[in-house]
Scaffold this motif. Structure first.
Motif, PDB file in Angstrom:
ATOM      1  N   ARG A   1      44.008  36.023  41.225  1.00  0.00           N
ATOM      2  CA  ARG A   1      45.082  36.090  41.591  1.00  0.00           C
ATOM      3  C   ARG A   1      46.021  37.387  40.656  1.00  0.00           C
ATOM      4  O   ARG A   1      46.984  36.664  40.124  1.00  0.00           O
ATOM      5  CB  ARG A   1      45.540  34.585  42.094  1.00  0.00           C
ATOM      6  CG  ARG A   1      47.009  35.428  43.450  1.00  0.00           C
ATOM      7  CD  ARG A   1      47.293  33.694  44.092  1.00  0.00           C
ATOM      8  NE  ARG A   1      46.602  33.018  44.331  1.00  0.00           N
ATOM      9  CZ  ARG A   1      46.288  31.264  45.096  1.00  0.00           C
ATOM     10  NH1 ARG A   1      47.194  31.213  44.229  1.00  0.00           N
ATOM     11  NH2 ARG A   1      45.164  30.766  45.149  1.00  0.00           N
ATOM     12  N   GLY A   2      46.465  38.122  41.170  1.00  0.00           N
ATOM     13  CA  GLY A   2      46.727  39.332  41.398  1.00  0.00           C
ATOM     14  C   GLY A   2      46.332  39.463  39.489  1.00  0.00           C
ATOM     15  O   GLY A   2      46.669  41.138  38.908  1.00  0.00           O
ATOM     16  N   VAL A   3      44.906  39.595  38.947  1.00  0.00           N
ATOM     17  CA  VAL A   3      44.404  40.049  38.352  1.00  0.00           C
ATOM     18  C   VAL A   3      44.204  41.444  38.372  1.00  0.00           C
ATOM     19  O   VAL A   3      43.216  41.472  39.256  1.00  0.00           O
ATOM     20  CB  VAL A   3      43.244  39.214  37.705  1.00  0.00           C
ATOM     21  CG1 VAL A   3      42.328  39.898  36.078  1.00  0.00           C
ATOM     22  CG2 VAL A   3      43.840  37.427  37.051  1.00  0.00           C
TER      23      VAL A   3
ATOM     24  N   CYS B   1      27.333  27.357  37.893  1.00  0.00           N
ATOM     25  CA  CYS B   1      28.236  28.370  36.859  1.00  0.00           C
ATOM     26  C   CYS B   1      29.265  29.497  37.745  1.00  0.00           C
ATOM     27  O   CYS B   1      27.989  30.349  38.704  1.00  0.00           O
ATOM     28  CB  CYS B   1      28.122  29.012  35.814  1.00  0.00           C
ATOM     29  SG  CYS B   1      27.769  28.108  34.335  1.00  0.00           S
ATOM     30  N   THR B   2      30.069  29.925  38.225  1.00  0.00           N
ATOM     31  CA  THR B   2      30.159  31.036  39.553  1.00  0.00           C
ATOM     32  C   THR B   2      31.068  31.832  38.545  1.00  0.00           C
ATOM     33  O   THR B   2      32.134  31.617  38.320  1.00  0.00           O
ATOM     34  CB  THR B   2      31.353  29.961  39.988  1.00  0.00           C
ATOM     35  OG1 THR B   2      30.686  29.393  40.550  1.00  0.00           O
ATOM     36  CG2 THR B   2      32.318  31.653  41.374  1.00  0.00           C
ATOM     37  N   ALA B   3      30.275  32.683  38.727  1.00  0.00           N
ATOM     38  CA  ALA B   3      31.294  33.876  37.741  1.00  0.00           C
ATOM     39  C   ALA B   3      32.172  35.135  38.472  1.00  0.00           C
ATOM     40  O   ALA B   3      32.406  34.921  39.852  1.00  0.00           O
ATOM     41  CB  ALA B   3      30.021  35.534  37.612  1.00  0.00           C
ATOM     42  N   LEU B   4      33.374  35.342  37.511  1.00  0.00           N
ATOM     43  CA  LEU B   4      34.498  35.673  38.827  1.00  0.00           C
ATOM     44  C   LEU B   4      34.609  37.211  38.134  1.00  0.00           C
ATOM     45  O   LEU B   4      35.290  37.922  38.656  1.00  0.00           O
ATOM     46  CB  LEU B   4      35.848  35.048  38.420  1.00  0.00           C
ATOM     47  CG  LEU B   4      35.563  33.419  37.746  1.00  0.00           C
ATOM     48  CD1 LEU B   4      37.291  33.034  37.656  1.00  0.00           C
ATOM     49  CD2 LEU B   4      35.828  33.138  39.517  1.00  0.00           C
ATOM     50  N   LEU B   5      34.545  37.288  36.916  1.00  0.00           N
ATOM     51  CA  LEU B   5      34.578  38.773  36.647  1.00  0.00           C
ATOM     52  C   LEU B   5      33.470  39.459  35.524  1.00  0.00           C
ATOM     53  O   LEU B   5      32.889  38.945  34.833  1.00  0.00           O
ATOM     54  CB  LEU B   5      36.079  38.731  36.321  1.00  0.00           C
ATOM     55  CG  LEU B   5      36.676  39.687  35.174  1.00  0.00           C
ATOM     56  CD1 LEU B   5      36.683  40.902  36.689  1.00  0.00           C
ATOM     57  CD2 LEU B   5      37.973  39.695  34.264  1.00  0.00           C
TER      58      LEU B   5
ATOM     59  N   LEU C   1      44.008  40.189  30.940  1.00  0.00           N
ATOM     60  CA  LEU C   1      43.565  39.084  30.386  1.00  0.00           C
ATOM     61  C   LEU C   1      43.939  38.464  30.054  1.00  0.00           C
ATOM     62  O   LEU C   1      43.816  37.057  30.178  1.00  0.00           O
ATOM     63  CB  LEU C   1      43.258  39.673  29.359  1.00  0.00           C
ATOM     64  CG  LEU C   1      42.265  38.935  28.662  1.00  0.00           C
ATOM     65  CD1 LEU C   1      41.276  38.167  28.741  1.00  0.00           C
ATOM     66  CD2 LEU C   1      42.058  38.858  26.944  1.00  0.00           C
ATOM     67  N   ARG C   2      45.469  38.512  29.801  1.00  0.00           N
ATOM     68  CA  ARG C   2      46.819  37.408  29.543  1.00  0.00           C
ATOM     69  C   ARG C   2      46.748  36.924  31.122  1.00  0.00           C
ATOM     70  O   ARG C   2      46.919  35.530  31.192  1.00  0.00           O
ATOM     71  CB  ARG C   2      48.017  38.287  29.274  1.00  0.00           C
ATOM     72  CG  ARG C   2      47.834  38.384  28.159  1.00  0.00           C
ATOM     73  CD  ARG C   2      49.393  39.115  27.194  1.00  0.00           C
ATOM     74  NE  ARG C   2      50.387  39.594  28.100  1.00  0.00           N
ATOM     75  CZ  ARG C   2      50.307  40.947  27.921  1.00  0.00           C
ATOM     76  NH1 ARG C   2      49.310  41.323  26.990  1.00  0.00           N
ATOM     77  NH2 ARG C   2      51.630  42.107  28.670  1.00  0.00           N
TER      78      ARG C   2
ATOM     79  N   ARG D   1      51.299  32.305  40.968  1.00  0.00           N
ATOM     80  CA  ARG D   1      51.446  34.029  41.723  1.00  0.00           C
ATOM     81  C   ARG D   1      51.020  35.002  41.235  1.00  0.00           C
ATOM     82  O   ARG D   1      50.671  35.008  39.736  1.00  0.00           O
ATOM     83  CB  ARG D   1      52.927  33.516  41.108  1.00  0.00           C
ATOM     84  CG  ARG D   1      53.498  32.276  42.151  1.00  0.00           C
ATOM     85  CD  ARG D   1      54.187  31.930  43.159  1.00  0.00           C
ATOM     86  NE  ARG D   1      54.748  31.307  44.020  1.00  0.00           N
ATOM     87  CZ  ARG D   1      53.785  29.596  44.268  1.00  0.00           C
ATOM     88  NH1 ARG D   1      51.916  30.371  44.510  1.00  0.00           N
ATOM     89  NH2 ARG D   1      53.768  28.501  44.943  1.00  0.00           N
ATOM     90  N   ALA D   2      50.355  35.893  41.772  1.00  0.00           N
ATOM     91  CA  ALA D   2      49.903  36.773  41.525  1.00  0.00           C
ATOM     92  C   ALA D   2      50.928  37.856  40.869  1.00  0.00           C
ATOM     93  O   ALA D   2      50.584  39.163  40.084  1.00  0.00           O
ATOM     94  CB  ALA D   2      49.924  38.124  43.341  1.00  0.00           C
ATOM     95  N   ASN D   3      52.578  37.762  41.174  1.00  0.00           N
ATOM     96  CA  ASN D   3      53.100  38.795  40.267  1.00  0.00           C
ATOM     97  C   ASN D   3      54.319  37.735  39.334  1.00  0.00           C
ATOM     98  O   ASN D   3      55.646  38.402  38.754  1.00  0.00           O
ATOM     99  CB  ASN D   3      53.956  39.285  41.111  1.00  0.00           C
ATOM    100  CG  ASN D   3      55.102  37.855  42.020  1.00  0.00           C
ATOM    101  OD1 ASN D   3      55.060  36.287  41.716  1.00  0.00           O
ATOM    102  ND2 ASN D   3      56.067  37.951  42.387  1.00  0.00           N
ATOM    103  N   SER D   4      53.574  36.464  38.088  1.00  0.00           N
ATOM    104  CA  SER D   4      54.092  35.585  37.478  1.00  0.00           C
ATOM    105  C   SER D   4      54.267  37.076  36.288  1.00  0.00           C
ATOM    106  O   SER D   4      53.447  37.266  36.247  1.00  0.00           O
ATOM    107  CB  SER D   4      53.382  34.131  37.627  1.00  0.00           C
ATOM    108  OG  SER D   4      53.364  33.935  37.967  1.00  0.00           O
TER     109      SER D   4
END
Length: 148
Positions: free
Chosen positions: A11-13, A36-40, A95-96, A114-117
């Motif tokens: 989310r927001g990445v 395992c579930t690859a995300l990126l 990455l953060r 939150r996408a905008n944290s």
């Protein structure tokens, strides 16, 4: 990874990039374990700069994934892994954000992602290039055998 596009950790990445390169964590011709579930995925580049061209000789490789781990007592835990994490990699807001989101997800708090944290660094953040300045750190490198 298209099938993981809606995973809360993502989310927001955006624009995850780091100079530490992309590397394989499983034998050539294989993939992540089935649980395992690859995300990126990370695409190796021809150089170490953000805008360098993709290396056509190297395929994209997983740089972030999840799995559920079951302990010997039957308790289940959420696990997140990423292959990026050098000090310079964390200059990337993407990455953060990925790392912060993953911490929330592992704790079962994905409803708080939150996408905008704010994932800005607090204070100055200017990591050195790869390697160690042993003199500055007051460290004398020694072989492992020296610590026995």
């Amino acid at each position: 990874v298209e099938s993981a596009r809606d995973h809360p950790i993502l989310r927001g990445v955006e624009d995850v990039w780091g100079p530490s390169d992309v590397y394989r964590v499983f034998p050539a011709g294989k993939g992540l374990p089935a649980d395992c579930t690859a995300l990126l995925l990370g695409q190796p580049l021809l150089g170490r700069q953000h805008d360098d061209a993709p290396n056509p000789e190297k395929p994209p490789l997983p740089v972030a994934w999840t799995r559920t781990w079951t302990t010997t007592t039957g308790a289940r835990a959420r696990v997140f892994h990423q292959t990026m994490g050098s000090a310079r990699d964390f200059q990337s807001a993407g990455l953060r954000r990925l790392t912060v989101n993953a911490a929330y997800w592992c704790l079962g708090l994905e409803d708080r992602i939150r996408a905008n944290s704010d994932v800005d660094c607090v204070g100055a953040y200017a990591p050195s290039t790869s390697g160690f300045d042993y003199a500055e750190l007051g460290v004398e490198p020694r072989p492992v055998s020296a610590f026995r």
